[in-house]
Design an enzyme around this catalytic site. Sequence first.
Site, PDB file in Angstrom:
ATOM      1  N   GLU A   1       0.808  -1.218   0.000  1.00  0.00           N
ATOM      2  CA  GLU A   1       0.000   0.000   0.000  1.00  0.00           C
ATOM      3  C   GLU A   1       0.841   1.269   0.000  1.00  0.00           C
ATOM      4  OE1 GLU A   1      -2.519  -3.309   1.756  1.00  0.00           O
ATOM      5  OE2 GLU A   1      -0.465  -2.584   2.074  1.00  0.00           O
TER       6      GLU A   1
ATOM      7  N   MET B   1      24.231   9.138   2.217  1.00  0.00           N
ATOM      8  CA  MET B   1      24.113  10.424   2.898  1.00  0.00           C
ATOM      9  C   MET B   1      24.353  10.276   4.394  1.00  0.00           C
ATOM     10  SD  MET B   1      23.765  13.576   2.092  1.00  0.00           S
ATOM     11  CE  MET B   1      22.803  13.855   0.606  1.00  0.00           C
TER      12      MET B   1
ATOM     13  N   PHE C   1     -11.684  -7.390  13.531  1.00  0.00           N
ATOM     14  CA  PHE C   1     -10.566  -7.826  12.689  1.00  0.00           C
ATOM     15  C   PHE C   1     -10.220  -6.756  11.664  1.00  0.00           C
ATOM     16  CE2 PHE C   1      -9.109 -10.093   8.793  1.00  0.00           C
ATOM     17  CZ  PHE C   1      -7.883 -10.529   9.291  1.00  0.00           C
ATOM     18  N   GLN C   2      -8.950  -6.392  11.608  1.00  0.00           N
ATOM     19  CA  GLN C   2      -8.423  -5.376  10.700  1.00  0.00           C
ATOM     20  C   GLN C   2      -9.105  -4.022  10.893  1.00  0.00           C
ATOM     21  OE1 GLN C   2      -8.223  -6.984   6.640  1.00  0.00           O
ATOM     22  NE2 GLN C   2      -6.159  -7.704   7.071  1.00  0.00           N
TER      23      GLN C   2
ATOM     24  N   LYS D   1     -17.758  -1.144   5.532  1.00  0.00           N
ATOM     25  CA  LYS D   1     -18.207  -2.157   4.573  1.00  0.00           C
ATOM     26  C   LYS D   1     -19.725  -2.162   4.411  1.00  0.00           C
ATOM     27  CE  LYS D   1     -17.151  -6.879   3.140  1.00  0.00           C
ATOM     28  NZ  LYS D   1     -16.372  -8.100   3.456  1.00  0.00           N
TER      29      LYS D   1
END
Length: 585
Positions: free
Chosen positions: A52, A483, A114-115, A164
């Site tokens: 993602e 760097m 969940f999630q 959802k």
Amino acid sequence: MARPMTGAQIVIKALQDQGVDTIFGYPGGAVLPIYDEIFQQSDIRHVLVRHEQGAAHAAEGYARSTGKPGVVLVTSGPGATNAVTGLTDALMDSVPIVVLTGQVPTFMIGNDAFQEADTVGITRPCTKHNWLVKDTAELAETIHQAFHVAMNGRPGPVLVDIPKDVQFATAHYKPKAEARTKHYQPKTKGDPDAILAAVEALEQAEKPVFYTGGGVVNSGPEASALLRRLVDGTGFPITSTLMGLGCYPASGRSWIGMLGMHGTYEANWAMHDCDLMLCIGARFDDRITGRLDAFSPRSIKVHVDIDPSSINKNVHVDVPIVGDVAAVLGEMVALWEERGRRTKSEAVAAWWNQIATWKAKNCLAYRPSPRTIKPQLAVERLEALTKDHPDRYITTEVGQHQMWAAQYMGFEDPNRWMTSGGLGTMGYGLPASIGVQVAHPDGLVINVAGEASWLMNMQEMGTAIQYRLPVKQFILNNERLGMVRQWQELLHGERYSSSWSEALPDFVKLAEAFGAKGIRCDDPADLDEAIREMLAYPGPVIFDCVVEKHENCFPMIPSGKAHNEMLLSEDIMTGTIDETGAVLV
């Protein structure tokens, strides 16, 4: 009256109404209704990324190279939290992206389902605005508002969190033209009195400099055209931040190079000694200003920015102008020309003579090696062999290679240079190059990378292969966190704490494992031919350019120092390289 639509159908219809042609995303349980609708239409292309964070950076690359908003679709919980780095990157660099996230059903929010994650709470500090939609009837208008907020005023990321059950429920669709957006109408026209004061200061300046930034790019092609007209008309020198490269052509007669921590000697000294600073679409960040109390100490400061919170935030200015860059420059150019195009031309000519003495330092000169590829040489040759391509786009990762690309590559137009400026996000360049290539399928897209930064999102090579995107990954491989190592050498007593890797992959074999072409080059004599081979290959390429391990990136303003306290390379400081770049010893 049209029949009701499901929330998932409303999402797709709203995106179509907004002119969206591409979504970068990754499916999960909380967004499956939307993915089901994606499957049943053909107007919008979905690009399946491998992470993602990659989706957000790809959307940034798409947005930066087109001027249109990038769109991201991810699931709830870790899908949303994985996008946070991309959201923050877009916020810092004013990149318009619209992120749609799934959420657990409304009746489960707060139950540690969940999630589940508090996506709106987590992303509030790293978006322009975000929404949790609990009513399907409000979904279309919210999405239209999200696009409006992302694109108007100072551009930036927005997020819409969609439970959802809202995706399954039905409601009537509200078209874009009927959505309520008037409550967010940022000021675009500058104050006429302030514009007059800016023009009067321009007419009286003896040592002026234009200091330009990403706001010029974000304002669109007209802003760059007006800037060029004003700069060329006045004959004043112009410099730019990292994010503003290309708004004035690198080949232009007034260009004095990039400004800031790794900017040119002449640009930084001009900023330090100028008597008028015209800051257009930049925000006086610390990489530019150095020590604030010593920043451009004797100049009158004019600041044009669409974001009122940027005015007087870091540096007090004498003439603040809140407005869109294109609108303000249009008024400024018209007024200056109407008043007779006056400047103190003799004083400005003397100022150019002074700038020429600084330029004679040849601050980007370096000592070449017959045996080892210097990273500067690698970028110089890449520039020489690609600069004439009619449709070239450059992305970068973050580190020394990023600064060398900014120093040695020339950009003639805006929207051709995509890099992570404000946040400095390692792992940005590869997914950004994918977003750029999706937007410009026939363009030449090259990601200038360091091996450490590139490895952070290397999985996106799978995306490049799946969608046949011929992105070129040009990796300057010094086997170091370049760097970090440079700062440890110069500022931390050469204590190299965790700034190298002893377990790097064989990049050629890695390329072949993905199904791409791998090229390795470690000899300066073979460099041009290897680059040509990369450019000739019609698919994705990983180019492993093995470079000098301990080369430093100069000029450099150490943290907390002023513009007149720049560090130059030892060769320039000791005079072993002359003003033409020739090695004397």
